[in-house]
Design a protein around this motif. Structure first.
Motif, PDB file in Angstrom:
ATOM      1  N   PRO A 136      64.137  -5.160  26.635  1.00  4.08           N
ATOM      2  CA  PRO A 136      63.366  -3.951  26.348  1.00  4.08           C
ATOM      3  C   PRO A 136      63.357  -3.050  27.586  1.00  4.08           C
ATOM      4  N   GLU A 138      61.752   0.546  29.642  1.00  4.56           N
ATOM      5  CA  GLU A 138      60.682   1.536  29.770  1.00  4.56           C
ATOM      6  C   GLU A 138      61.277   2.753  30.479  1.00  4.56           C
ATOM      7  N   LEU A 154      58.748   6.049  27.525  1.00  3.85           N
ATOM      8  CA  LEU A 154      59.290   5.720  26.209  1.00  3.85           C
ATOM      9  C   LEU A 154      59.659   4.246  26.231  1.00  3.85           C
ATOM     10  N   MET A 156      61.458   1.250  24.727  1.00  3.59           N
ATOM     11  CA  MET A 156      62.567   0.978  23.820  1.00  3.59           C
ATOM     12  C   MET A 156      62.756  -0.525  23.676  1.00  3.59           C
ATOM     13  N   TYR A 159      68.250  -3.712  21.881  1.00  2.00           N
ATOM     14  CA  TYR A 159      69.148  -3.431  20.761  1.00  2.00           C
ATOM     15  C   TYR A 159      70.438  -4.231  20.924  1.00  2.00           C
ATOM     16  N   ILE A 165      70.894   8.343  25.127  1.00  2.00           N
ATOM     17  CA  ILE A 165      69.701   9.174  25.247  1.00  2.00           C
ATOM     18  C   ILE A 165      70.060  10.363  26.131  1.00  2.00           C
ATOM     19  N   ILE A 180      67.413  10.631  21.148  1.00  2.00           N
ATOM     20  CA  ILE A 180      68.069   9.327  21.086  1.00  2.00           C
ATOM     21  C   ILE A 180      69.052   9.365  19.927  1.00  2.00           C
ATOM     22  N   LEU A 234      58.811   6.376  17.489  1.00  2.00           N
ATOM     23  CA  LEU A 234      58.922   6.061  18.911  1.00  2.00           C
ATOM     24  C   LEU A 234      57.586   5.568  19.445  1.00  2.00           C
ATOM     25  N   SER A 247      53.549   8.687  17.286  1.00  2.00           N
ATOM     26  CA  SER A 247      54.704   9.550  17.020  1.00  2.00           C
ATOM     27  C   SER A 247      54.564  10.325  15.727  1.00  2.00           C
TER      28      SER A 247
END
Length: 251
Positions: A136, A138, A154, A156, A159, A165, A180, A234, A247
């Motif tokens: 993850p 930041e 943000l 995230m 993935y 981004i 994004i 988000l 969001s």
């Protein structure tokens, strides 16, 4: 007249994207400046990659200068190198000038090259970043001049696949537009389109409706003075962690 070697407008700003368990290094070739985070120092390979793609782009611009000068997508030649064809696809999603997507395209292609040597990697070309991370992240969003500058995080999730981004600073009272998308080049195209429309006087609601129709946009963050507008699912918070931003209602 700009030098043939200045293949795009350099963005002298970037988001802060700390990548866990990585080393960081910079690669600079003319106006291309990449800030890279990877498992190990891959400076030599990254520099070779930048030189290769810059040479391909510079040669294409020498032969077809209209590609540099056009404010909208134009037909490209079959002989165009892959990175030029990729840039063409990116700019066609919004109709912006292809040169606006080149910085992101270089981040994408260098990131792809280095991924064979680093499972997790961030390649940032100014405000355009290629990201692949099993951790993850930041991300601190750039918005110099606004109260939220470097104070908005943000969050995230990890993935499986890479993504991009991009943050664009259009001026006209708009401090930053962050998008994004599937790649840095595509994110750059969307951010440039949204930012240019806002700076040109288009209504916020109209621009956000347009962004919502872009199937390849995973999220949008607009910082306009003390206002933060968010589209997409988000997770945002302030640096001190005291303020979570919803969001769905962020305006």
């Amino acid at each position: 007249m700009p030098s043939i070697y200045d293949i795009y407008e350099r963005k002298n700003y970037r988001n802060r994207i700390p990548l866990p368990q990585s080393v960081s290094f910079e690669v600079e070739v003319r106006e291309t400046n990449l800030y890279i985070q990877a498992h190990s120092d891959l400076t030599a390979k990254a520099k070779d990659s930048v030189f290769r793609y810059r040479y391909q782009i510079e040669e294409y611009l020498r032969q077809h200068p209209a590609f540099r000068e056009t404010p909208v997508p134009i037909q490209i030649y079959a002989s165009a190198p892959e990175i030029v064809r990729y840039t063409d696809l990116s700019c066609r999603c919004t109709g912006i000038a292809p040169m606006s997507c080149l910085g992101g395209a270089i981040a994408d292609f260098v990131g792809r090259d280095l991924s064979a040597d680093s499972a997790n990697i961030v390649v940032s070309s100014g405000g355009d970043s290629f990201i692949r991370s099993a951790h993850p992240l930041e991300i601190r969003i750039y918005a110099e001049g606004a109260p939220a500058h470097d104070k908005l995080i943000l969050a995230m999730p990890a993935y499986k696949h890479c993504f991009g981004i991009s943050t664009f600073v259009p001026g006209g009272g708009v401090h930053s537009v962050t998008v994004i998308s599937r790649s840095a080049s595509w994110a750059s195209a969307f951010a440039s389109d949204i930012g240019s429309r806002l700076a040109g006087g288009e209504k916020l609601a109209s621009v956000m409706n347009r962004a919502a129709d872009y199937t390849d946009v995973g999220g949008v963050i607009l910082i306009i003075g003390d206002k933060i507008v968010v589209g997409g699912e988000l997770v945002l918070r302030s640096v001190n962690g005291q303020t979570n931003i919803n969001s769905r209602a962020a305006e």
